[in-house]
Design an enzyme around this catalytic site. Structure first.
Site, PDB file in Angstrom:
ATOM      1  N   VAL A 195       0.811  -1.221   0.000  1.00 21.04           N
ATOM      2  CA  VAL A 195       0.000   0.000   0.000  1.00 21.04           C
ATOM      3  C   VAL A 195       0.844   1.270   0.000  1.00 21.04           C
ATOM      4  CG1 VAL A 195      -1.999  -1.068   1.087  1.00 21.04           C
ATOM      5  CG2 VAL A 195      -0.222  -0.051   2.528  1.00 21.04           C
ATOM      6  N   GLY A 196       2.158   1.146   0.129  1.00 20.90           N
ATOM      7  CA  GLY A 196       3.002   2.330   0.125  1.00 20.90           C
ATOM      8  C   GLY A 196       4.460   1.956  -0.060  1.00 20.90           C
TER       9      GLY A 196
ATOM     10  N   GLY B 273      11.620   5.756  -0.314  1.00 19.09           N
ATOM     11  CA  GLY B 273      13.008   5.480  -0.614  1.00 19.09           C
ATOM     12  C   GLY B 273      13.640   4.486   0.332  1.00 19.09           C
TER      13      GLY B 273
ATOM     14  N   ASP C 206       7.343  16.154   9.709  1.00 18.47           N
ATOM     15  CA  ASP C 206       6.712  15.909   8.405  1.00 18.47           C
ATOM     16  C   ASP C 206       5.192  15.890   8.530  1.00 18.47           C
ATOM     17  OD1 ASP C 206       6.863  15.597   5.681  1.00 18.47           O
ATOM     18  OD2 ASP C 206       7.140  13.418   5.742  1.00 18.47           O
TER      19      ASP C 206
END
Length: 394
Positions: free
Chosen positions: A74-75, A78, A195
């Site tokens: 699902v993701g 890097g 973030d």
């Protein structure tokens, strides 16, 4: 070939041994290994109990994800991949696998850093860490959010589908502020997320927001005012000026990003659009002129549900404070939460002095209008790992 723990650094080897599948199934969050001061741990609030999480075996993780089947991916970022899965007891989970060479010190450091931050957080508006696995590879196991991220709910709906309503958006703003205020003030570790953005805030079934993806997070001991970080990592369009230029990180770094997040909730626009124009550059003139309705997502203004004008004014006012170029003049998250929850707005309390002649720290220098980013790769950290929408970039 030697087992992973025999090829690891000293601090990591000790953690691996303490988390061996042959030892206790449920463990306490480990001490943070980044910080050289032993007194910082003693300074933590004595009343807050260490969170506990499980140490999963590789077989449990493999079985939960269907052998890391591609359909469950699902993701991907890097440095990590995230898989949807289900534990034997029926719990839906997101399994984050850290990628890289098995003896890579950076990977080990990132793993310990994430454990040392989110592993100490327990709050309804912070996505809970369920456990980890250090058997054969490095894995973090989180609760899975089937409703996806705020970003997905704002931007990825089908053509003509109803937009996220105003009540839900305002609730997300307040809930995310609560979670961030907890990380800064209420958690036993003073955590700077670094973030904050819509794709890193997940939604529960009842639309309660949960802050996720602590891959870039840092913690600040009580006696430290800030940290200097290199390299600069995060998401263009959300980076505070002092961080972007000097690598300075403290609570106000997150406050700036939260201001951009509020603007995204209001406007339904991404931090940086397909033409490389920043949300902040578009919104700042409207904020300065007090044009609140012009900031709002047209789908809300034209929709049947409408919006609460007073709440919209509050969001716009708080956003304008959070995205100030000078960190000194931004509010704390405690003050942000008070304003969002209804404390009287006294604009004179937040008035800034007139800039001196020749002062180059003006508000307009941080529009980020000329970014050179590539479509989906506008960040150098890892993606939000815990939902079906985690591959979205901002």
């Amino acid at each position: 070939m030697k087992p992973l723990y025999l090829r690891s650094s000293g601090s990591f080897k000790r953690l691996l041994l303490s988390l061996s599948p042959h030892r206790a199934k449920r463990v306490h969050a480990p001490p943070d290994v980044e910080h050289p001061s032993a007194q910082a741990e003693a300074a933590s609030p004595p009343h807050e109990r260490n969170p506990e999480w499980e140490c999963f075996s590789y077989e449990e993780v493999r079985r939960a994800t269907g052998g890391f089947r591609a359909a469950n991916l699902v993701g991907r970022g890097g440095s990590s991949e995230v898989y949807r899965g289900e534990l034997a007891d029926g719990r839906a989970v997101a399994v984050k696998r850290l990628m890289g060479a098995s003896a890579c010190e950076r990977r080990e450091r990132d793993f310990l850093a994430e454990l040392g931050t989110v592993g100490h957080a327990t709050h309804p508006n912070v996505c809970p860490l369920l456990g980890c696995c250090v058997d054969r590879d490095l894995y973090l196991v989180f609760a899975f959010s089937a409703r996806g991220s705020v970003s997905a709910n704002l931007h990825d709906g089908e053509e003509g589908a109803p937009a996220m309503g105003w009540e839900a958006r305002y609730g997300v703003a307040v809930g995310t502020a609560r979670g961030l205020e907890y990380l800064h003030k209420g958690c036993r570790r003073r955590i700077i997320h670094r973030d904050i953005k819509a794709s890193n805030v997940l939604l529960t079934d009842d639309f309660q927001p949960q802050i996720s993806d602590f891959g870039l997070a840092k913690w600040l001991p009580t006696e430290w005012t800030h940290r200097a970080i290199a390299p600069i990592e995060g998401t263009f369009g959300c980076l505070a000026p002092e961080y972007y230029t000097r690598g300075i990180v403290d609570e106000k770094t997150d406050v700036f990003a939260f201001g951009v997040f509020l603007l995204e909730l209001m406007a339904g626009r991404k931090p940086v659009d397909g033409t490389h124009r920043s949300l902040l550059g578009w919104a700042r003139p409207l904020l300065n002129e007090g044009k609140t309705e012009a900031l709002l997502d047209p789908r809300i203004v034209a929709g049947n549900g409408g919006y609460d004008a007073e709440q919209a004014r509050r969001l716009a006012f708080v956003a304008s404070l959070c995205v100030r170029a000078s960190a000194t003049w931004r509010p704390s998250m405690t003050e942000v939460l008070e304003l969002l929850e209804g404390v009287e707005i006294k604009e004179e309390r937040w008035a800034m002095p007139e800039p001196a002649a020749g002062d180059d720290e003006g508000e307009e220098m941080w529009g980020f209008d000329d970014l050179d980013d590539d479509d989906e790769d506008e960040e150098s950290g890892t993606p939000s790992p815990l939902s079906t929408s985690s591959a979205s970039s901002a």
